[in-house]
Design a protein around this motif. Structure first.
Motif, PDB file in Angstrom:
ATOM      1  N   PRO A 107     -45.455  -8.223 -36.920  1.00  0.00           N
ATOM      2  CA  PRO A 107     -44.255  -9.029 -36.650  1.00  0.00           C
ATOM      3  C   PRO A 107     -42.913  -8.328 -36.870  1.00  0.00           C
ATOM      4  O   PRO A 107     -41.892  -9.019 -36.967  1.00  0.00           O
ATOM      5  N   ALA A 108     -42.893  -7.008 -36.968  1.00  0.00           N
ATOM      6  CA  ALA A 108     -41.619  -6.292 -37.054  1.00  0.00           C
ATOM      7  C   ALA A 108     -41.032  -6.210 -35.644  1.00  0.00           C
ATOM      8  O   ALA A 108     -41.200  -5.228 -34.921  1.00  0.00           O
ATOM      9  N   LEU A 109     -40.321  -7.254 -35.247  1.00  0.00           N
ATOM     10  CA  LEU A 109     -39.955  -7.442 -33.844  1.00  0.00           C
ATOM     11  C   LEU A 109     -39.092  -6.312 -33.292  1.00  0.00           C
ATOM     12  O   LEU A 109     -39.232  -5.931 -32.121  1.00  0.00           O
ATOM     13  N   PHE A 117     -36.988 -11.603 -26.972  1.00  0.00           N
ATOM     14  CA  PHE A 117     -35.911 -11.400 -27.940  1.00  0.00           C
ATOM     15  C   PHE A 117     -34.776 -10.545 -27.390  1.00  0.00           C
ATOM     16  O   PHE A 117     -34.213  -9.695 -28.081  1.00  0.00           O
ATOM     17  N   GLY A 118     -34.447 -10.774 -26.110  1.00  0.00           N
ATOM     18  CA  GLY A 118     -33.334 -10.083 -25.478  1.00  0.00           C
ATOM     19  C   GLY A 118     -33.682  -8.729 -24.910  1.00  0.00           C
ATOM     20  O   GLY A 118     -32.837  -8.087 -24.270  1.00  0.00           O
ATOM     21  N   MET A 119     -34.927  -8.278 -25.091  1.00  0.00           N
ATOM     22  CA  MET A 119     -35.314  -6.963 -24.566  1.00  0.00           C
ATOM     23  C   MET A 119     -35.632  -7.012 -23.074  1.00  0.00           C
ATOM     24  O   MET A 119     -35.718  -5.957 -22.431  1.00  0.00           O
ATOM     25  N   ILE A 120     -35.847  -8.198 -22.524  1.00  0.00           N
ATOM     26  CA  ILE A 120     -36.004  -8.367 -21.080  1.00  0.00           C
ATOM     27  C   ILE A 120     -34.790  -9.160 -20.607  1.00  0.00           C
ATOM     28  O   ILE A 120     -34.677 -10.353 -20.863  1.00  0.00           O
ATOM     29  N   ASP A 121     -33.859  -8.465 -19.971  1.00  0.00           N
ATOM     30  CA  ASP A 121     -32.592  -9.082 -19.591  1.00  0.00           C
ATOM     31  C   ASP A 121     -32.206  -8.634 -18.174  1.00  0.00           C
ATOM     32  O   ASP A 121     -31.948  -7.450 -17.948  1.00  0.00           O
ATOM     33  N   ARG A 159     -38.856 -16.882 -26.206  1.00  0.00           N
ATOM     34  CA  ARG A 159     -38.266 -15.789 -26.988  1.00  0.00           C
ATOM     35  C   ARG A 159     -36.827 -15.529 -26.573  1.00  0.00           C
ATOM     36  O   ARG A 159     -36.415 -14.398 -26.288  1.00  0.00           O
ATOM     37  N   TRP A 160     -36.038 -16.598 -26.544  1.00  0.00           N
ATOM     38  CA  TRP A 160     -34.636 -16.511 -26.111  1.00  0.00           C
ATOM     39  C   TRP A 160     -33.716 -15.993 -27.215  1.00  0.00           C
ATOM     40  O   TRP A 160     -32.581 -15.626 -26.949  1.00  0.00           O
ATOM     41  N   ASN A 161     -34.176 -15.962 -28.468  1.00  0.00           N
ATOM     42  CA  ASN A 161     -33.328 -15.524 -29.577  1.00  0.00           C
ATOM     43  C   ASN A 161     -33.233 -13.999 -29.612  1.00  0.00           C
ATOM     44  O   ASN A 161     -34.241 -13.305 -29.719  1.00  0.00           O
ATOM     45  N   ARG A 162     -32.026 -13.475 -29.538  1.00  0.00           N
ATOM     46  CA  ARG A 162     -31.848 -12.036 -29.700  1.00  0.00           C
ATOM     47  C   ARG A 162     -31.969 -11.688 -31.187  1.00  0.00           C
ATOM     48  O   ARG A 162     -31.867 -12.558 -32.055  1.00  0.00           O
ATOM     49  N   LEU A 163     -32.179 -10.409 -31.474  1.00  0.00           N
ATOM     50  CA  LEU A 163     -32.361  -9.964 -32.859  1.00  0.00           C
ATOM     51  C   LEU A 163     -31.043  -9.514 -33.469  1.00  0.00           C
ATOM     52  O   LEU A 163     -30.201  -8.924 -32.786  1.00  0.00           O
ATOM     53  N   ASP A 164     -30.880  -9.791 -34.763  1.00  0.00           N
ATOM     54  CA  ASP A 164     -29.692  -9.312 -35.460  1.00  0.00           C
ATOM     55  C   ASP A 164     -29.940  -7.887 -35.966  1.00  0.00           C
ATOM     56  O   ASP A 164     -30.976  -7.270 -35.686  1.00  0.00           O
ATOM     57  N   SER A 165     -28.995  -7.364 -36.724  1.00  0.00           N
ATOM     58  CA  SER A 165     -29.091  -5.969 -37.168  1.00  0.00           C
ATOM     59  C   SER A 165     -30.272  -5.740 -38.106  1.00  0.00           C
ATOM     60  O   SER A 165     -30.738  -4.610 -38.269  1.00  0.00           O
ATOM     61  N   ALA A 166     -30.773  -6.828 -38.708  1.00  0.00           N
ATOM     62  CA  ALA A 166     -31.934  -6.722 -39.590  1.00  0.00           C
ATOM     63  C   ALA A 166     -33.246  -6.946 -38.846  1.00  0.00           C
ATOM     64  O   ALA A 166     -34.319  -6.944 -39.457  1.00  0.00           O
ATOM     65  N   GLY A 167     -33.145  -7.137 -37.533  1.00  0.00           N
ATOM     66  CA  GLY A 167     -34.352  -7.351 -36.744  1.00  0.00           C
ATOM     67  C   GLY A 167     -34.873  -8.767 -36.772  1.00  0.00           C
ATOM     68  O   GLY A 167     -36.008  -9.016 -36.357  1.00  0.00           O
TER      69      GLY A 167
END
Length: 404
Positions: free
Chosen positions: A161-163, A261-265, A375-383
């Motif tokens: 789960p380390a996205l 998580f924003g990686m497909i945009d 998975r619409w939530n993008r990741l913050d700086s902490a992942g």
């Protein structure tokens, strides 16, 4: 977005002998409300989810004999084709309730023991001491300690789960891959254990339910898909629910948009996809109407016996794939708000699609919702996934649908 609006809602009263009701092809946007269904609030809630960024969603809410159905947004972002309430939809792990019910039917028939070690049935799949330590019940309620297989089947997701260290490449690579279920089970069984058999909190794992489908096949003499279709879907009288025969969804349906998580945009359509990666543990296609019918009959003791239903509602703490700990029974879990009634049901996601079906313990109030983005939530700086307006809008829809 282009295209005209869908018919947002109609209160529907089922006809004699028809527990499902029928949605007229055309409807007026006026409502006669005789109970606690607030049609205007429900209309607004589905529209708010769409405005928050969901391409399309549709839902059915029931309270006794009264039914509200609503849809908002589009089924295809390129053409503007609207979503409609009767669309068929991949419902993901909602399938697990169907699988659990099928196992409980076999428990009632004396062919499966809930507390019998799985190694007594499938020694070649769970050998040795683990096979003797893990019971059928532990598989159904996710306390087996068996790891999730899909990070091993999808190489670009191995860090899950380390996205932040994952990527979506495998989703495309495996769009038409035909996975062997025994090989998937072996990935989960040979991976490092995530807990001791029977220990809590358990950890949600699709390996558990693929094993259950193998167990069903062994004790029934047919495939799990055929047994569930005949003895669960058939017993419930579901008209639009079934396992896919190939990568396509038969009948009217929405495209399914995955953002990872924003990686497909922009988000990519994965509605055409070989579902062997989850098989009969999470591949059902259904409608919101069928889901409400199924859970209503299940909680009425018409799919499994009342004593089996009581077993399904015995919960233990389980950690979800999102890392949250909640109560989980045998293919069912509860939802409740402070001071409110308890609802029972299940949620599910696939690549691009999601659904949630919840029924009040007395069976009278029901909600089923389907969405076409995941998975619409993008990741913050902490992942970690960042909050998104869709989250709050969906939570508000669930509240008004369940509690008025």
């Amino acid at each position: 977005m282009p295209g005209g609006p869908a018919c947002l809602s109609c209160p529907v009263t089922p006809g004699p002998g028809d527990r499902r009701g029928a949605h007229p092809e055309q409807c007026e946007r006026t409502h006669v409300v005789r109970n606690s269904l607030d049609s205007a609030a429900l209309d607004a809630a589905v529209e708010d989810v769409h405005r928050a960024g969901m391409p399309g969603l549709f839902a059915e809410v029931r309270d006794g004999d009264q039914v509200w159905r609503g849809a908002a947004g589009v089924a295809d972002v390129d053409t503007g084709r609207p979503v409609t309430v009767g669309m068929r939809h991949r419902v993901g792990s909602i399938t697990k309730t169907f699988t659990a019910a099928a196992v409980l039917q076999q428990v009632e028939a004396g062919r499966i023991g809930l507390d019998t070690p799985i190694g007594r049935y499938l020694p070649e799949l769970v050998p040795g001491e683990r096979g003797e330590a893990i019971t059928v019940r532990m598989l159904i309620n996710h306390t087996s300690g068996l790891a999730e297989y899909f990070p091993y089947a999808y190489p670009s997701l191995k860090a899950f789960p380390a996205l932040a260290n994952t990527g979506p490449k495998s989703l495309d690579d495996h769009r038409f891959t035909r996975f062997d279920h025994v090989e998937l089970i072996e990935m989960g069984v040979t991976a490092p254990a995530v807990g001791a058999p029977g220990g809590t909190p358990g950890v949600y794992s699709n390996t558990n339910y693929l094993l259950l489908t193998q167990l069903l096949g062994q004790v029934t003499g047919t495939t799990a898909e055929r047994y569930i279709t005949r003895d669960v879907i058939g017993r419930a009288g579901l008209r639009d629910t079934g396992f896919p025969a190939g990568p396509d969804i038969d009948g009217p349906h929405s495209r399914l948009y995955e953002a990872w998580f924003g990686m497909i945009d922009p988000p990519r359509d994965y509605s055409v996809y070989d579902m062997s990666w989850v098989g009969p543990s999470a591949s059902l296609i259904s409608t919101v109407t069928d889901l409400n019918r199924f859970y209503g009959l299940l909680l009425a003791g018409e799919i499994v016996s009342p004593s089996s239903l009581a077993q399904m509602q015995r919960t233990v703490p389980v950690v979800s794939q999102e890392g949250r700990t909640g109560d989980y029974g045998l293919g069912l879990y509860p939802m409740e708000a402070a001071g409110e009634d308890t609802f029972w049901g299940h949620g599910g996601t696939v690549w691009g699609g999601g659904a949630l079906a919840m029924t009040r313990a007395d069976g009278k109030r029901q909600m089923a919702v389907a969405v076409n983005l995941q998975r619409w939530n993008r990741l913050d700086s902490a992942g970690k996934p960042q909050p998104h307006p869709i989250d709050d809008a969906l939570a508000a829809l669930h509240r008004v649908a369940m509690y008025g």
